[in-house]
Scaffold this active site. Structure first.
Site, short mmCIF file in Angstrom:
data_model
loop_
_atom_site.label_atom_id
_atom_site.label_comp_id
_atom_site.label_asym_id
_atom_site.label_seq_id
_atom_site.Cartn_x
_atom_site.Cartn_y
_atom_site.Cartn_z
N GLY A 10 0.84 -1.21 0.00
CA GLY A 10 0.00 0.00 0.00
C GLY A 10 0.87 1.24 0.00
O GLY A 10 1.85 1.30 0.71
N ARG A 20 13.40 9.72 -3.78
CA ARG A 20 14.31 10.82 -4.15
C ARG A 20 15.63 10.71 -3.38
O ARG A 20 16.72 10.83 -3.95
CB ARG A 20 13.63 12.16 -3.86
CG ARG A 20 14.52 13.38 -4.00
CD ARG A 20 13.69 14.61 -3.65
NE ARG A 20 14.45 15.84 -3.64
CZ ARG A 20 15.06 16.32 -2.56
NH1 ARG A 20 15.02 15.64 -1.41
NH2 ARG A 20 15.73 17.46 -2.61
N VAL A 22 16.92 8.04 -1.92
CA VAL A 22 17.65 6.84 -2.33
C VAL A 22 18.44 7.13 -3.61
O VAL A 22 19.64 6.84 -3.72
CB VAL A 22 16.67 5.65 -2.56
CG1 VAL A 22 17.34 4.51 -3.30
CG2 VAL A 22 16.09 5.17 -1.23
N ARG A 71 0.64 -5.01 -4.42
CA ARG A 71 0.93 -6.22 -3.65
C ARG A 71 1.15 -7.32 -4.68
O ARG A 71 0.42 -7.40 -5.66
CB ARG A 71 -0.23 -6.54 -2.71
CG ARG A 71 -0.44 -5.39 -1.70
CD ARG A 71 -1.37 -5.76 -0.57
NE ARG A 71 -1.27 -4.76 0.49
CZ ARG A 71 -2.04 -3.69 0.59
NH1 ARG A 71 -2.97 -3.45 -0.31
NH2 ARG A 71 -1.87 -2.83 1.57
N ASP A 102 4.76 -4.33 5.91
CA ASP A 102 5.11 -5.68 6.37
C ASP A 102 5.33 -6.69 5.23
O ASP A 102 6.27 -7.49 5.30
CB ASP A 102 4.08 -6.21 7.39
CG ASP A 102 2.64 -6.14 6.88
OD1 ASP A 102 2.42 -5.61 5.76
OD2 ASP A 102 1.74 -6.62 7.59
N THR A 124 4.51 2.75 5.74
CA THR A 124 3.10 2.34 5.79
C THR A 124 2.38 3.30 6.72
O THR A 124 2.95 3.72 7.73
CB THR A 124 2.91 0.89 6.30
OG1 THR A 124 1.55 0.72 6.72
CG2 THR A 124 3.81 0.54 7.48
N ASP A 126 0.16 2.50 8.65
CA ASP A 126 -0.26 1.76 9.85
C ASP A 126 0.71 1.89 11.04
O ASP A 126 0.31 1.64 12.17
CB ASP A 126 -0.42 0.27 9.53
CG ASP A 126 -1.56 0.01 8.56
OD1 ASP A 126 -2.41 0.89 8.40
OD2 ASP A 126 -1.58 -1.07 7.95
N ASP A 128 3.00 -0.12 12.04
CA ASP A 128 2.88 -1.38 12.77
C ASP A 128 4.12 -2.27 12.60
O ASP A 128 4.03 -3.49 12.67
CB ASP A 128 1.63 -2.14 12.28
CG ASP A 128 1.67 -2.43 10.78
OD1 ASP A 128 2.54 -1.87 10.07
OD2 ASP A 128 0.83 -3.21 10.31
N MET A 168 -8.46 3.40 9.09
CA MET A 168 -7.73 2.21 8.64
C MET A 168 -6.96 1.57 9.80
O MET A 168 -6.77 2.18 10.85
CB MET A 168 -6.81 2.56 7.49
CG MET A 168 -7.54 2.62 6.16
SD MET A 168 -6.41 2.84 4.78
CE MET A 168 -7.51 2.54 3.41
N GLY A 169 -6.47 0.40 9.55
CA GLY A 169 -5.73 -0.36 10.56
C GLY A 169 -6.34 -1.75 10.66
O GLY A 169 -7.20 -2.00 11.48
N ARG A 170 -5.90 -2.62 9.73
CA ARG A 170 -6.45 -3.98 9.67
C ARG A 170 -6.03 -4.78 10.90
O ARG A 170 -6.82 -5.45 11.51
CB ARG A 170 -5.90 -4.64 8.40
CG ARG A 170 -6.85 -5.51 7.68
CD ARG A 170 -6.24 -6.02 6.41
NE ARG A 170 -4.87 -5.57 6.21
CZ ARG A 170 -4.32 -5.35 5.03
NH1 ARG A 170 -5.02 -5.51 3.95
NH2 ARG A 170 -3.06 -4.97 4.93
O1 F6P Z 1 -1.47 -1.36 5.08
C1 F6P Z 1 -1.95 -0.11 4.76
C2 F6P Z 1 -3.44 -0.14 4.57
O2 F6P Z 1 -3.86 1.17 4.24
C3 F6P Z 1 -4.26 -0.69 5.75
O3 F6P Z 1 -4.46 0.23 6.80
C4 F6P Z 1 -5.54 -1.08 5.05
O4 F6P Z 1 -6.22 -2.08 5.76
C5 F6P Z 1 -5.06 -1.60 3.73
O5 F6P Z 1 -3.80 -0.97 3.49
C6 F6P Z 1 -5.99 -1.33 2.57
O6 F6P Z 1 -5.47 -1.94 1.45
P1 F6P Z 1 -6.02 -1.75 -0.03
O7 F6P Z 1 -5.63 -0.38 -0.48
O8 F6P Z 1 -5.36 -2.81 -0.80
O9 F6P Z 1 -7.50 -1.88 0.06
#
Ligand code: F6P
Length: 319
Positions: A10, A20, A22, A71, A102, A124, A126, A128, A168-170
């Protein structure tokens, strides 16, 4: 020396500032820089362009990622990683900077295990990732959420309404928890704990007694949905007017904050320097404002702990 750079997973605001840094640091250290498009898939498909200092002009403060991202399911198999390694070897690329979250850490670790040196810059929204206090994009995202909180509070108080805001925050409650704290929400729900039904009840009753004009509940998407929370409130407090709002991908875009531009620039440059000095299988982390190199095996295998005492603080400060 030929070095590659890729943004993966993401997107997050500040990824361009990292690219930039890098490229410019690589050029300053006499490396030839190659950028791969659309994440790890771009390596497998040999979708690349050579980058010089000039080619990364004007991207520093742009959201998204100029290289494209994605991804890459193929990269979870040994065969996919092997394909990427073959491309990188045929291009005589000696090291790769991977900018992402991750999934990117896992991909980079797999490359290292098969003999290609890769260093990760954690990016990210997140925040995390174990081993770094901040990931690129988190600060910008938090500020985007706070902007939304402030707008929602205006309309919530005008109508004496309860609002549920889904962020957000899966798997991580970092964004929800800190936006609740900084934005003065009454309740927050995060994936690390069960739904806080008791706190919801208590805060609504307390708010009513105190004559509060609005109640704000922030839920992390990985905890429960805004719909589920709104239904709970409507069922248990039939007289209460409830509205819900899902912030969605608005949270991922936008111009990066100063903090994200700064850490992206520092981390990007550090990653290239590490590769030029022979480093491999590490992530650049931020610890106490210092940059450190953290082993990828450790960053992948350990879970970043969230400060659960902040849950009580959110409620206490909203009483
Ligand atoms: O990992 C970043 C993130 O924004 C998460 O918070 C969220 O759950 C996920 O990506 C959403 O992914 P996508 O853009 O593939 O729907």
């Amino acid at each position: 020396m030929n070095l590659g750079v890729v943004t993966s997973g993401g997107d997050s605001p500040g990824m361009n500032a990292a690219v930039r840094a890098v490229v410019r640091q690589g050029v300053a250290l006499d490396a030839r820089m190659i950028g791969f498009r659309q994440g790890f898939q771009g390596i497998i498909d040999v979708d690349l362009r050579e980058l010089d200092a000039q080619s990364v002009s004007g991207i520093l403060d742009r959201g998204g990622t100029w290289l494209g991202s994605g991804r890459c399911p193929q990269f979870t198999s040994e065969q996919g990683v092997r394909k990427a390694i073959d491309t990188l070897h045929s291009l005589e690329i000696e090291g790769l900077v991977v900018i992402g979250g991750d999934g990117s850490l896992k991909g980079a670790h797999a490359l290292n295990r098969q003999g290609l040196r890769a260093v990760v810059v954690p990016a990210t929204i997140d925040n995390d990732i174990y081993g770094t206090e901040a990931t690129i994009g988190y600060d910008t995202c938090l500020n985007t959420i706070l902007d939304a909180v402030s707008r929602i509070r205006d309309t919530a108080s005008a109508h004496d309404r309860l609002f549920v805001l889904e962020v957000m925050g899966r798997d991580s409650g970092e964004l929800a928890l800190n936006s609740a704290l900084a934005g003065g929400a009454e309740v927050v729900a995060i994936p690390e704990t069960g739904p806080p039904w008791d706190v919801v009840r208590e805060m609504i009753e307390h708010g009513h007694q105190r004559g509060k004009l609005h109640i704000l509940i922030i839920v992390a998407e990985g905890s429960l949905s805004a719909d589920e929370m709104a239904q709970y409130v409507s069922r248990n407090f039939p007289g209460r007017e409830v509205r819900r709002s899902v912030l969605g991908h608005i949270q991922r875009g936008g111009r990066p904050s100063a903090r994200d531009c700064i850490i992206a620039s520092r981390m990007g440059a550090r990653a290239v320097t590490a590769l030029v000095q022979g480093g491999s299988d590490v992530m650049v982390g931020l610890q106490g404002e210092e940059l450190v190199l953290v082993s990828l095996a450790e960053a992948i295998s350990r879970k970043k702990e969230i400060d659960l005492s902040l849950l009580d603080l959110v409620a206490n400060l909203a009483r």
